[in-house]
Design a protein around this motif. Structure first.
Motif, PDB file in Angstrom:
ATOM      1  N   HIS A 225       0.872  -1.169   0.000  1.00 52.45           N
ATOM      2  CA  HIS A 225       0.000   0.000   0.000  1.00 52.45           C
ATOM      3  C   HIS A 225       0.909   1.219   0.000  1.00 52.45           C
ATOM      4  N   HIS A 226       0.486   2.275  -0.682  1.00 47.64           N
ATOM      5  CA  HIS A 226       1.391   3.414  -0.837  1.00 47.64           C
ATOM      6  C   HIS A 226       1.699   4.125   0.477  1.00 47.64           C
ATOM      7  N   ARG A 227       0.878   3.906   1.513  1.00 53.19           N
ATOM      8  CA  ARG A 227       1.186   4.506   2.814  1.00 53.19           C
ATOM      9  C   ARG A 227       1.817   3.507   3.774  1.00 53.19           C
ATOM     10  N   GLU A 228       1.646   2.227   3.499  1.00 54.11           N
ATOM     11  CA  GLU A 228       2.257   1.171   4.320  1.00 54.11           C
ATOM     12  C   GLU A 228       2.718   0.073   3.368  1.00 54.11           C
ATOM     13  N   PRO A 229       3.993   0.094   2.966  1.00 59.12           N
ATOM     14  CA  PRO A 229       4.457  -0.825   1.924  1.00 59.12           C
ATOM     15  C   PRO A 229       4.375  -2.308   2.289  1.00 59.12           C
ATOM     16  N   GLY A 230       4.208  -2.603   3.575  1.00 61.71           N
ATOM     17  CA  GLY A 230       4.002  -3.984   3.979  1.00 61.71           C
ATOM     18  C   GLY A 230       5.193  -4.898   3.745  1.00 61.71           C
ATOM     19  N   ALA A 231       4.941  -6.188   3.934  1.00 68.25           N
ATOM     20  CA  ALA A 231       6.009  -7.181   3.761  1.00 68.25           C
ATOM     21  C   ALA A 231       6.461  -7.242   2.310  1.00 68.25           C
ATOM     22  N   ALA A 232       5.503  -7.186   1.377  1.00 63.33           N
ATOM     23  CA  ALA A 232       5.864  -7.255  -0.037  1.00 63.33           C
ATOM     24  C   ALA A 232       6.691  -6.042  -0.450  1.00 63.33           C
ATOM     25  N   GLY A 233       6.310  -4.862   0.038  1.00 65.62           N
ATOM     26  CA  GLY A 233       7.088  -3.669  -0.273  1.00 65.62           C
ATOM     27  C   GLY A 233       8.488  -3.730   0.294  1.00 65.62           C
ATOM     28  N   ALA A 234       8.606  -4.256   1.515  1.00 65.09           N
ATOM     29  CA  ALA A 234       9.929  -4.417   2.120  1.00 65.09           C
ATOM     30  C   ALA A 234      10.772  -5.392   1.322  1.00 65.09           C
ATOM     31  N   ALA A 235      10.145  -6.467   0.861  1.00 68.07           N
ATOM     32  CA  ALA A 235      10.883  -7.464   0.078  1.00 68.07           C
ATOM     33  C   ALA A 235      11.488  -6.841  -1.171  1.00 68.07           C
ATOM     34  N   LEU A 236      10.736  -5.951  -1.811  1.00 73.12           N
ATOM     35  CA  LEU A 236      11.234  -5.310  -3.027  1.00 73.12           C
ATOM     36  C   LEU A 236      12.253  -4.217  -2.736  1.00 73.12           C
ATOM     37  N   ALA A 237      12.081  -3.522  -1.618  1.00 72.61           N
ATOM     38  CA  ALA A 237      12.902  -2.333  -1.348  1.00 72.61           C
ATOM     39  C   ALA A 237      14.203  -2.618  -0.605  1.00 72.61           C
ATOM     40  N   LEU A 238      14.224  -3.661   0.222  1.00 80.64           N
ATOM     41  CA  LEU A 238      15.390  -3.915   1.067  1.00 80.64           C
ATOM     42  C   LEU A 238      16.388  -4.826   0.355  1.00 80.64           C
ATOM     43  N   ASP A 239      17.568  -4.296   0.102  1.00 80.30           N
ATOM     44  CA  ASP A 239      18.578  -5.049  -0.645  1.00 80.30           C
ATOM     45  C   ASP A 239      19.033  -6.305   0.081  1.00 80.30           C
ATOM     46  N   GLU A 240      18.890  -6.321   1.411  1.00 82.51           N
ATOM     47  CA  GLU A 240      19.346  -7.480   2.183  1.00 82.51           C
ATOM     48  C   GLU A 240      18.481  -8.727   1.956  1.00 82.51           C
ATOM     49  N   LEU A 241      17.294  -8.530   1.394  1.00 90.07           N
ATOM     50  CA  LEU A 241      16.360  -9.642   1.217  1.00 90.07           C
ATOM     51  C   LEU A 241      16.385 -10.188  -0.203  1.00 90.07           C
ATOM     52  N   ARG A 242      16.586 -11.490  -0.309  1.00 88.58           N
ATOM     53  CA  ARG A 242      16.324 -12.181  -1.569  1.00 88.58           C
ATOM     54  C   ARG A 242      14.884 -12.686  -1.540  1.00 88.58           C
ATOM     55  N   CYS A 243      14.293 -12.806  -2.723  1.00 90.86           N
ATOM     56  CA  CYS A 243      12.867 -13.137  -2.800  1.00 90.86           C
ATOM     57  C   CYS A 243      12.638 -14.430  -3.559  1.00 90.86           C
ATOM     58  N   GLU A 244      12.024 -15.414  -2.883  1.00 91.45           N
ATOM     59  CA  GLU A 244      11.471 -16.541  -3.610  1.00 91.45           C
ATOM     60  C   GLU A 244      10.376 -16.027  -4.542  1.00 91.45           C
ATOM     61  N   LEU A 245      10.291 -16.614  -5.730  1.00 93.54           N
ATOM     62  CA  LEU A 245       9.237 -16.233  -6.670  1.00 93.54           C
ATOM     63  C   LEU A 245       8.737 -17.477  -7.399  1.00 93.54           C
ATOM     64  N   ILE A 246       7.421 -17.701  -7.345  1.00 94.69           N
ATOM     65  CA  ILE A 246       6.799 -18.802  -8.072  1.00 94.69           C
ATOM     66  C   ILE A 246       6.361 -18.257  -9.432  1.00 94.69           C
ATOM     67  N   ALA A 247       7.087 -18.600 -10.476  1.00 93.39           N
ATOM     68  CA  ALA A 247       6.844 -18.017 -11.801  1.00 93.39           C
ATOM     69  C   ALA A 247       5.974 -18.925 -12.661  1.00 93.39           C
ATOM     70  N   ASP A 248       4.850 -19.361 -12.092  1.00 92.85           N
ATOM     71  CA  ASP A 248       3.955 -20.222 -12.869  1.00 92.85           C
ATOM     72  C   ASP A 248       2.900 -19.432 -13.622  1.00 92.85           C
ATOM     73  N   GLY A 249       2.882 -18.106 -13.462  1.00 96.61           N
ATOM     74  CA  GLY A 249       1.914 -17.281 -14.146  1.00 96.61           C
ATOM     75  C   GLY A 249       0.570 -17.216 -13.446  1.00 96.61           C
ATOM     76  N   VAL A 250       0.411 -17.953 -12.345  1.00 99.03           N
ATOM     77  CA  VAL A 250      -0.826 -17.942 -11.566  1.00 99.03           C
ATOM     78  C   VAL A 250      -0.569 -17.287 -10.211  1.00 99.03           C
ATOM     79  N   HIS A 251       0.394 -17.803  -9.479  1.00101.32           N
ATOM     80  CA  HIS A 251       0.744 -17.198  -8.195  1.00101.32           C
ATOM     81  C   HIS A 251       1.179 -15.742  -8.368  1.00101.32           C
TER      82      HIS A 251
END
Length: 384
Positions: A225-251
């Protein structure tokens, strides 16, 4: 063994053409050209015919496949899973538990411990990934809510005493999990934030305490959310975090895959399958831990429609991710190999194709279909 006339993906770029030599399960030399100037006498040679050859795929989030599941908790479950995923380019993987009773979880961990290392004809088992039980019910996804709980000291000790837990997904914001991230990190267990309702601030704190990974980005977590980036926003913004990604086109949609690539780059993404027992199986109805799941639309669904695991394989996810971002295979190869190896702390022996590393190699044709899989110098799958 000598691999010749291939597109060899190395940590410093691709060699086209290139070659690689394997001795006693280890890569001993890599070079440019169709073949080395002085091949060894009597050496087995595999002409790659211009195919891609790169470091073996590593899947750190695998619940099952080929009709079997890690939580089956018997010695018969892991070998067919390992063989099935090797046919799709995986050379190493983490069998992954889901939230269940203490007894069932311990039994699964014991089975994983008994199968650590190479499996005949299949991928290597690197250890166990525990997805729970210390997760947030508010973001349970397909997890069984009856078994979700905060960390319990005696139970945690029992899990870790198996000696096989390499990665654990936790909800770092839960009061009952206070101190869990630090405890796991201090004991050499990689901590991933998963099935979490953490805020951005919670995630920043979790990173400071040792969290380095995010479980299946966007799924099972507080969104942006633009006022509270949440866990997903932190995952994208924080360089220390690597992100698992399920690239099946559905998830995750192709558009979201493009967002992830732009935010995290080639070293911040770890492609995973999150595959369940129906991976590689026909569309239909399956049973898991007393619950009925239906395979439709490329994923497994609970009766209420909740997505619960994928049925994809890692080669499919790799092709999808490359297509979504208009990437050549060598541009994204780290996302199925090196990044996972570094996240798990095993990059000293696998994850890149270079001299001194284990001979774990995946061979793809120009369309990204798996043509061969080599595990510890042994060809476990080949199509030509």
């Amino acid at each position: 063994m000598l691999l010749t006339n291939g597109r060899i993906v190395t940590p410093t770029g691709s060699l086209d053409p290139g070659w690689a030599r394997i001795d006693d399960g280890v890569i001993t030399a890599v070079g440019a050209g169709v073949r080395p100037a002085e091949p060894a006498t009597g050496e087995e040679e595999i002409d790659l015919g211009g195919r891609w050859a790169g470091p073996g795929f590593i899947d750190i989030h695998v619940h099952g496949g080929a009709g079997y599941e890690v939580m089956d908790g018997d010695d018969a479950c892991l070998p067919p899973i390992a063989v099935f995923f090797a046919q799709h380019g995986v050379t190493s993987f983490l069998p992954t538990t889901y939230t269940a009773s203490r007894a069932d979880t311990l039994r699964a961990l014991e089975v994983i411990a008994a199968h650590q290392g190479p499996i005949d004809g299949g991928a290597k088992v690197l250890g166990a990934h525990m997805e729970g039980p210390y997760l947030n019910p508010a973001r349970k996804g397909g997890q069984s809510e009856q078994y979700l709980r905060g960390a319990e000291r005696d139970e945690l000790e029992a899990f870790l005493a198996t000696g096989v837990v390499r990665l654990m997904a936790v909800a770092p914001e839960l009061e009952a999990n206070a101190g869990l991230v630090e405890e796991l990190s201090a004991r050499g267990v990689v901590v991933s934030a998963g099935h979490t309702d953490a805020t951005y601030a919670d995630m920043a704190s979790a990173v400071e305490r040792g969290t380095s990974l995010v479980t299946h980005l966007f799924n099972g977590m507080r969104g942006i959310h633009h006022r509270e980036p949440g866990a997903a926003g932190a995952a994208l913004a924080l360089d220390e975090l690597r992100c698992e990604l399920i690239a099946d086109g559905v998830h995750v949609s192709p558009a979201a895959m493009r967002l992830v690539w732009r935010a995290k780059g080639p070293r911040g993404v770890v492609l995973v399958t999150d595959a369940g027992k129906a991976a590689g199986m026909p569309v239909g109805i399956y049973e898991r831990a007393g619950r009925t799941l239906e395979v439709r639309g490329g994923v497994m669904h609970l009766p209420d429609g909740t997505i619960s695991s994928s049925v994809q394989t890692l080669d499919t996810g790799f092709r999808n991710f490359c297509a979504a971002n208009s990437l050549s295979f060598d541009e994204a190869w780290d996302c199925v190999s090196r990044n996972a190896a570094e996240a798990l702390g095993v990059a000293d022996r696998t994850g890149t194709l270079e001299a001194g590393k284990d001979a774990d190699i995946t061979v793809l044709d120009t369309e990204g279909q798996v043509c061969a899989t080599i595990v510890a110098g042994r060809v476990v799958h080949r199509t030509w």
